[in-house]
Design a protein around this motif. Structure first.
Motif, PDB file in Angstrom:
ATOM      1  N   GLY A 217       0.883  -1.266   0.023  1.00 42.13           N
ATOM      2  CA  GLY A 217      -0.083  -0.141  -0.031  1.00 42.13           C
ATOM      3  C   GLY A 217       0.881   1.307   0.020  1.00 42.13           C
ATOM      4  N   ALA A 218       2.224   1.250   0.133  1.00 44.84           N
ATOM      5  CA  ALA A 218       2.892   2.245   0.106  1.00 44.84           C
ATOM      6  C   ALA A 218       4.404   2.219  -0.275  1.00 44.84           C
ATOM      7  N   LYS A 219       5.165   3.252  -0.529  1.00 48.66           N
ATOM      8  CA  LYS A 219       6.566   3.131  -0.907  1.00 48.66           C
ATOM      9  C   LYS A 219       7.159   4.192  -0.036  1.00 48.66           C
ATOM     10  N   MET A 220       8.455   3.617   0.166  1.00 49.28           N
ATOM     11  CA  MET A 220       9.442   4.349   0.844  1.00 49.28           C
ATOM     12  C   MET A 220      10.361   4.753   0.231  1.00 49.28           C
ATOM     13  N   PHE A 221      10.712   6.233   0.330  1.00 48.01           N
ATOM     14  CA  PHE A 221      11.865   6.750  -0.597  1.00 48.01           C
ATOM     15  C   PHE A 221      12.910   7.403   0.076  1.00 48.01           C
ATOM     16  N   PHE A 222      14.232   7.007  -0.270  1.00 52.93           N
ATOM     17  CA  PHE A 222      15.349   7.716   0.276  1.00 52.93           C
ATOM     18  C   PHE A 222      15.866   8.356  -0.809  1.00 52.93           C
ATOM     19  N   ILE A 223      16.063   9.824  -0.690  1.00 53.77           N
ATOM     20  CA  ILE A 223      16.685  10.661  -1.923  1.00 53.77           C
ATOM     21  C   ILE A 223      17.985  11.514  -1.329  1.00 53.77           C
ATOM     22  N   ILE A 224      18.675  11.350  -2.433  1.00 48.47           N
ATOM     23  CA  ILE A 224      20.020  11.958  -1.850  1.00 48.47           C
ATOM     24  C   ILE A 224      20.372  12.707  -3.020  1.00 48.47           C
ATOM     25  N   SER A 225      20.377  14.307  -2.541  1.00 53.27           N
ATOM     26  CA  SER A 225      20.189  15.139  -3.883  1.00 53.27           C
ATOM     27  C   SER A 225      20.973  16.372  -3.215  1.00 53.27           C
ATOM     28  N   ASP A 226      21.444  17.207  -4.135  1.00 50.36           N
ATOM     29  CA  ASP A 226      21.822  18.597  -3.891  1.00 50.36           C
ATOM     30  C   ASP A 226      21.114  19.589  -3.596  1.00 50.36           C
ATOM     31  N   LYS A 227      19.851  19.494  -3.828  1.00 49.64           N
ATOM     32  CA  LYS A 227      18.745  20.283  -3.699  1.00 49.64           C
ATOM     33  C   LYS A 227      17.413  19.683  -2.894  1.00 49.64           C
ATOM     34  N   PRO A 228      18.037  19.229  -1.632  1.00 45.01           N
ATOM     35  CA  PRO A 228      16.887  18.698  -0.655  1.00 45.01           C
ATOM     36  C   PRO A 228      15.759  19.842  -0.202  1.00 45.01           C
ATOM     37  N   GLU A 229      16.200  20.965  -0.168  1.00 47.47           N
ATOM     38  CA  GLU A 229      15.164  21.904   0.310  1.00 47.47           C
ATOM     39  C   GLU A 229      14.073  22.089  -0.565  1.00 47.47           C
ATOM     40  N   ALA A 230      14.555  22.236  -1.767  1.00 56.37           N
ATOM     41  CA  ALA A 230      13.527  22.290  -3.016  1.00 56.37           C
ATOM     42  C   ALA A 230      12.590  21.309  -3.220  1.00 56.37           C
ATOM     43  N   ILE A 231      13.234  19.981  -3.120  1.00 53.39           N
ATOM     44  CA  ILE A 231      12.261  18.946  -3.175  1.00 53.39           C
ATOM     45  C   ILE A 231      11.455  18.828  -1.930  1.00 53.39           C
ATOM     46  N   VAL A 232      11.739  18.958  -0.745  1.00 51.16           N
ATOM     47  CA  VAL A 232      10.751  18.852   0.536  1.00 51.16           C
ATOM     48  C   VAL A 232       9.777  19.852   0.482  1.00 51.16           C
TER      49      VAL A 232
END
Length: 306
Positions: A217-232
């Motif tokens: 029923g759900a997906k878990m994401f680990f995101i490593i990015s140089d733009k974390p604030e923009a994504i969040v």
């Protein structure tokens, strides 16, 4: 008295915002998917369900019943019944949100009328129910993933939930389908036909869940990015979901990293992936299934396992 978008829920606002941010290339692709899905849906209706008098709930079921009462083509009734519903949806959710649904409705109606003269591919009602329901589920899954709906009861139920938010979506779908299937028993004067139509509704529901969500029923994401604030920031604003920063350290770059951890229900997963692609195409993203989740928006930690 409020009208238009002022009454939409947070979930519906996020859908509208997501739709408005699509790139032209993505919109073209979505409409190609919707067109293919409309053909599949039309095959299910015109070659399996309608010729065997199976009214599978929703506007399609109503159209099949009206076809028998008036003689007017089923596809034409699908379009005509949807007109006032689409107009109401446009007023409530805005034309950008409803445009793809209008196209899907018109395409499905057209292809249904186009394919009807071919005639039934099977006269066995059970086979017709199984194949028709499965094709409908595949078609609806493609339409939903493209950000549209087939109109009809989807929009009605969205509007009902604005007025009665305590009522569950699944219950409302079940209620409307049950009324339409019951009505088909009286119109066709055949209880067996109505029971087979009930089989279509059940199989379509189960298959649609599998097409859309798989087994989890759900997906878990680990995101490593140089733009974390923009994504969040976009996750909070457009999808109305939260995220957690985890401190990390790049072994190759030798720099500190903010790793984004978030869990989303599967319908939002494609939207989250699109946001990451738009903000940082080279982001390193790990996606995995989450089988059990406890906390706000999911199950209570105090609930018992069944």
């Amino acid at each position: 008295m409020k009208s238009g978008r002022e009454n939409v829920s947070k979930e519906q606002k996020s859908e509208i915002q997501y739709e408005e941010k699509k790139t032209p290339k993505r919109r073209v692709w979505d409409y190609l998917v919707i067109t293919a899905a409309s053909v599949i849906y039309a095959v299910a209706v015109s070659l399996f369900l309608d010729p065997n008098s199976l009214a599978p709930g929703g506007i399609t079921g109503i159209a099949i019943i009206l076809n028998r009462l008036t003689g007017l083509e089923t596809g034409t009734w699908m379009f005509m019944v949807n007109i006032p519903i689409l107009a109401l949806g446009m007023w409530k959710f805005g034309w950008k949100f409803i445009l793809s649904t209008m196209y899907c409705t018109a395409a499905t109606s057209y292809f249904t009328n186009l394919l009807t003269p071919i005639g039934p591919l099977t006269a066995d009602p059970l086979l017709a129910a199984l194949v028709g329901a499965s094709l409908m589920a595949v078609s609806l899954g493609l339409v939903f993933k493209a950000g549209a709906t087939t109109g009809g009861t989807d929009i009605i139920i969205k509007l009902l939930r604005l007025k009665f938010p305590h009522l569950k979506t699944g219950f409302l779908f079940l209620l409307t389908d049950a009324v339409i299937v019951t009505a088909s028993a009286f119109v066709f004067q055949n209880l067996d036909t109505a029971l087979y139509a009930g089989v279509v509704v059940f199989i379509n529901s189960v298959m649609l869940d599998l097409v859309l969500y798989g087994r989890d029923g759900a997906k878990m994401f680990f995101i490593i990015s140089d733009k974390p604030e923009a994504i969040v920031s976009r996750l909070l604003e457009e999808l109305d979901i939260s995220a957690t920063y985890i401190s990390g350290y790049g072994a190759y770059t030798g720099t500190d990293k903010k790793v984004i951890l978030c869990v989303v229900k599967k319908p939002l997963s494609p939207k989250l992936e699109e946001i990451v692609r738009q903000e940082d195409p080279i982001a390193f993203t790990i996606i995995t299934s989450a089988s059990e989740i406890y906390g706000e928006g999911y199950k209570s930690i105090f609930s018992q396992k069944l």
